[in-house]
Design a protein around this motif. Structure first.
Motif, PDB file in Angstrom:
ATOM      1  N   VAL A 197     -12.428  15.740 -76.785  1.00 53.84           N
ATOM      2  CA  VAL A 197     -12.700  14.864 -75.643  1.00 53.84           C
ATOM      3  C   VAL A 197     -14.205  14.667 -75.577  1.00 53.84           C
ATOM      4  O   VAL A 197     -14.957  15.626 -75.422  1.00 53.84           O
ATOM      5  N   THR A 257     -14.013  13.177 -68.293  1.00 53.38           N
ATOM      6  CA  THR A 257     -12.609  13.401 -68.666  1.00 53.38           C
ATOM      7  C   THR A 257     -12.334  14.885 -68.841  1.00 53.38           C
ATOM      8  O   THR A 257     -11.302  15.398 -68.391  1.00 53.38           O
ATOM      9  N   ASN A 276     -11.977  16.566 -65.459  1.00 53.84           N
ATOM     10  CA  ASN A 276     -10.671  16.292 -64.837  1.00 53.84           C
ATOM     11  C   ASN A 276      -9.572  17.142 -65.462  1.00 53.84           C
ATOM     12  O   ASN A 276      -8.688  17.643 -64.760  1.00 53.84           O
TER      13      ASN A 276
END
Length: 553
Positions: A258, A263, A266
């Motif tokens: 990632v 992101t 989260n």
């Protein structure tokens, strides 16, 4: 690489940087903690880049080395204090009085994941494969302490003449060209791990391109890896054939790529990730979270200027100095990164090595060799324009496409264009594997790169920029620098103080000429699930070890 390896005495001082996070240390009595540990636990890990390779002989990067360190094992393994301990070896290696002959007794219960025994021949084969020219290993230079390694890599001798031989099924004899006091640390580095000849030859060019195209002898096996530089998910699965499997608590480590910190954050908050990296504002905003951890690396990030072509403007020293002096490194680490990274004062990072006489840290003793001075930047820019016969200059600034790297090159774009009128910078973020390929090929103008120490000594950095070294991506060259580095590894190798002086002078030359522009010493800001314990971090060498990791109930 074609550089001379530095053979001198090392002050191994990176130990204080090493450690584990999440509670228990790697040396904790796991028999008592195992009652708390969740058997068959899964650790969900987020990384920022794809893995460029799973081949021990060709790996050069942090992501690959971490993976290889967890699915393979060498003669030694680094413990939580960054000290090499017997792993593939059944006992401490015996060293001759002259420091040039190593006798290794291998453990006889070590097996590959296909059930084959791990024998002395596997080490001989793996080392020969790495140093032979056909493999084109960029890390072959690390083998230069070993007899005939440099000549083999240069095509002057056969791989079979490398100074390692199998005395028996479970005994190795290693011959060094010169005494190398830090050689134990190399024995714990992935490039020196064994390789199963039968499996390598059976898979041919497909070897290690996917997880099922190799076999493993470490705490875990690699699963679900579908291709170098492209796959975004893979797994380290507990290896049931591993000799020390009872110490391995996790059933698997699931890895996801990632690249955006938001992101990752989260995923962590949603309970889908146990360990994520944050940068910039997100790192600052979460610094007071009890799950926040910052890990200082023996790594320097720097700009490299492509000087390969005869007409390259980057051959101009004043141009390189203009760029370096224009960058406010303090603002960069505090306002852009915000992850605990610190300003680089020179090429060699702090907290890694100390003066053998005074015990002074190398970087502190060197002083501020990469200062910020806006007026000097303008002065050097005006001199460069006059010398080059130009009024303006446009160039690409390439970096990996991680969140933090993109912010860094955007920041540099802003300060250069504001400070140096006529300079236009095009930020060019690319996937990690693409950055490696392009930098190796010289397909860049200016590159945001960096280096993490493979062993705790200044030569891990100064060796890089010797003329002809393959890691000298921009091809900066200085005869005095080359001589100092060569002296540190040869003429002055046995004189600690002279060797130290050589390395300090080399560090000063490359910094003052802006052969590269050191920017910051990397720290990584993480959020780590507080139930995850026993992750071991090494600032030098392969960064992360999950052998002793477990998840509390």
């Amino acid at each position: 690489m074609r550089n001379k390896f530095a053979y001198g005495i090392i002050a191994i001082c990176g130990l204080a940087l090493a450690g584990c996070y999440g509670g228990k240390s790697a040396t904790t009595d796991e028999s008592s903690s195992s009652t708390k540990a969740k058997d068959n636990g899964t650790f969900n890990l987020v990384v920022q880049q794809e893995m460029p390779t799973a081949d021990l002989s060709v790996a050069t990067d942090t992501i690959s080395f971490t993976a290889l360190n967890n699915v393979y094992e060498g003669i030694y393994r680094l413990d939580k204090d960054n000290k090499p301990q017997p792993a593939g070896a059944g006992e401490k290696v015996k060293v001759s009085d002259d420091g040039k002959t190593y006798t290794v007794k291998l453990r006889e219960d070590a097996k590959w994941s296909n059930g084959d025994p791990v024998t002395a021949k596997d080490y001989v084969f793996g080392w020969q494969r790495t140093v032979k020219p056909e493999t084109a290993s960029e890390y072959a230079y690390l083998f230069e302490p070993i007899e005939n390694a440099a000549d083999i890599s240069a095509g002057k001798k056969a791989p079979e003449e490398l100074g390692i031989k199998a005395v028996g099924d479970y005994e190795l004899e290693i011959k060094l060209a010169k005494p190398t006091p830090y050689f134990d640390y190399l024995l714990a580095f992935p490039s020196f791990f064994p390789q199963n000849q039968k499996v390598v030859e059976a898979n041919g060019k497909e070897y290690a391109t996917k997880s099922d195209k190799s076999v493993y002898n470490g705490p875990f096996t690699l699963e679900g890896f579908d291709g170098p530089g492209t796959d975004t998910e893979w797994e380290y699965k507990k290896n049931d054939t591993y000799w020390d499997k009872d110490e391995v608590k996790l059933s698997s480590v699931k890895v996801n790529v990632v690249k955006e910190s938001s992101t990752s954050l989260n995923l962590f908050k949603d309970g889908e990730a146990d360990d994520v990296i944050l940068s910039g504002e997100l790192a600052q905003q979460n610094a007071n979270d009890s799950a926040y951890k910052s890990f200082k690396e023996a790594r320097t990030s720097y700009l490299e200027y492509n000087q390969r072509k005869a007409d390259s403007p980057w051959k101009n020293e004043n141009l390189r100095k203009a760029v370096s002096y224009a960058i406010n490194r303090k603002s960069l680490v505090n306002q852009v990164l915000g992850d605990g990274s610190v300003v680089s004062t020179g090429l060699v990072p702090s907290g890694m090595s100390k003066n053998p006489k005074t015990d002074e840290d190398f970087a502190k003793e060197a002083g501020k060799l990469a200062p910020y001075d806006k007026e000097k930047a303008k002065e050097y820019w005006n001199k460069a324009k006059k010398e080059l016969g130009i009024d303006k200059l446009s160039f690409e600034l390439m970096a990996s496409d991680t969140d933090s790297s993109k912010k860094v090159i955007e920041y540099i774009q802003g300060v250069l264009e504001d400070t140096l009128p006529g300079m236009t910078v095009k930020p060019t973020p690319v996937p990690f594997s693409v950055r490696l390929d392009r930098s190796n090929a010289g397909d860049f103008d200016v590159l945001l790169g960096g280096w993490g120490a493979d062993y705790a000594d200044p030569s891990s950095f100064t060796d890089l920029f010797v003329t002809g070294n393959s890691y000298n991506r921009g091809r900066w060259s200085n005869e005095e620098y080359d001589k100092l580095v060569d002296d540190s590894g040869n003429k002055d190798a046995s004189d600690e103080e002279a060797r130290w002086d050589d390395l300090q002078k080399a560090n000063e030359i490359i910094s003052k000429e802006s052969g590269v522009a050191p920017l910051y010493q990397l720290s990584e800001a993480h959020l780590v699930n507080e139930k995850v314990k026993g992750i071991v971090h090494h600032p030098a060498g392969a960064s992360w070890d999950y052998k002793w990791t477990y998840v509390e109930k």
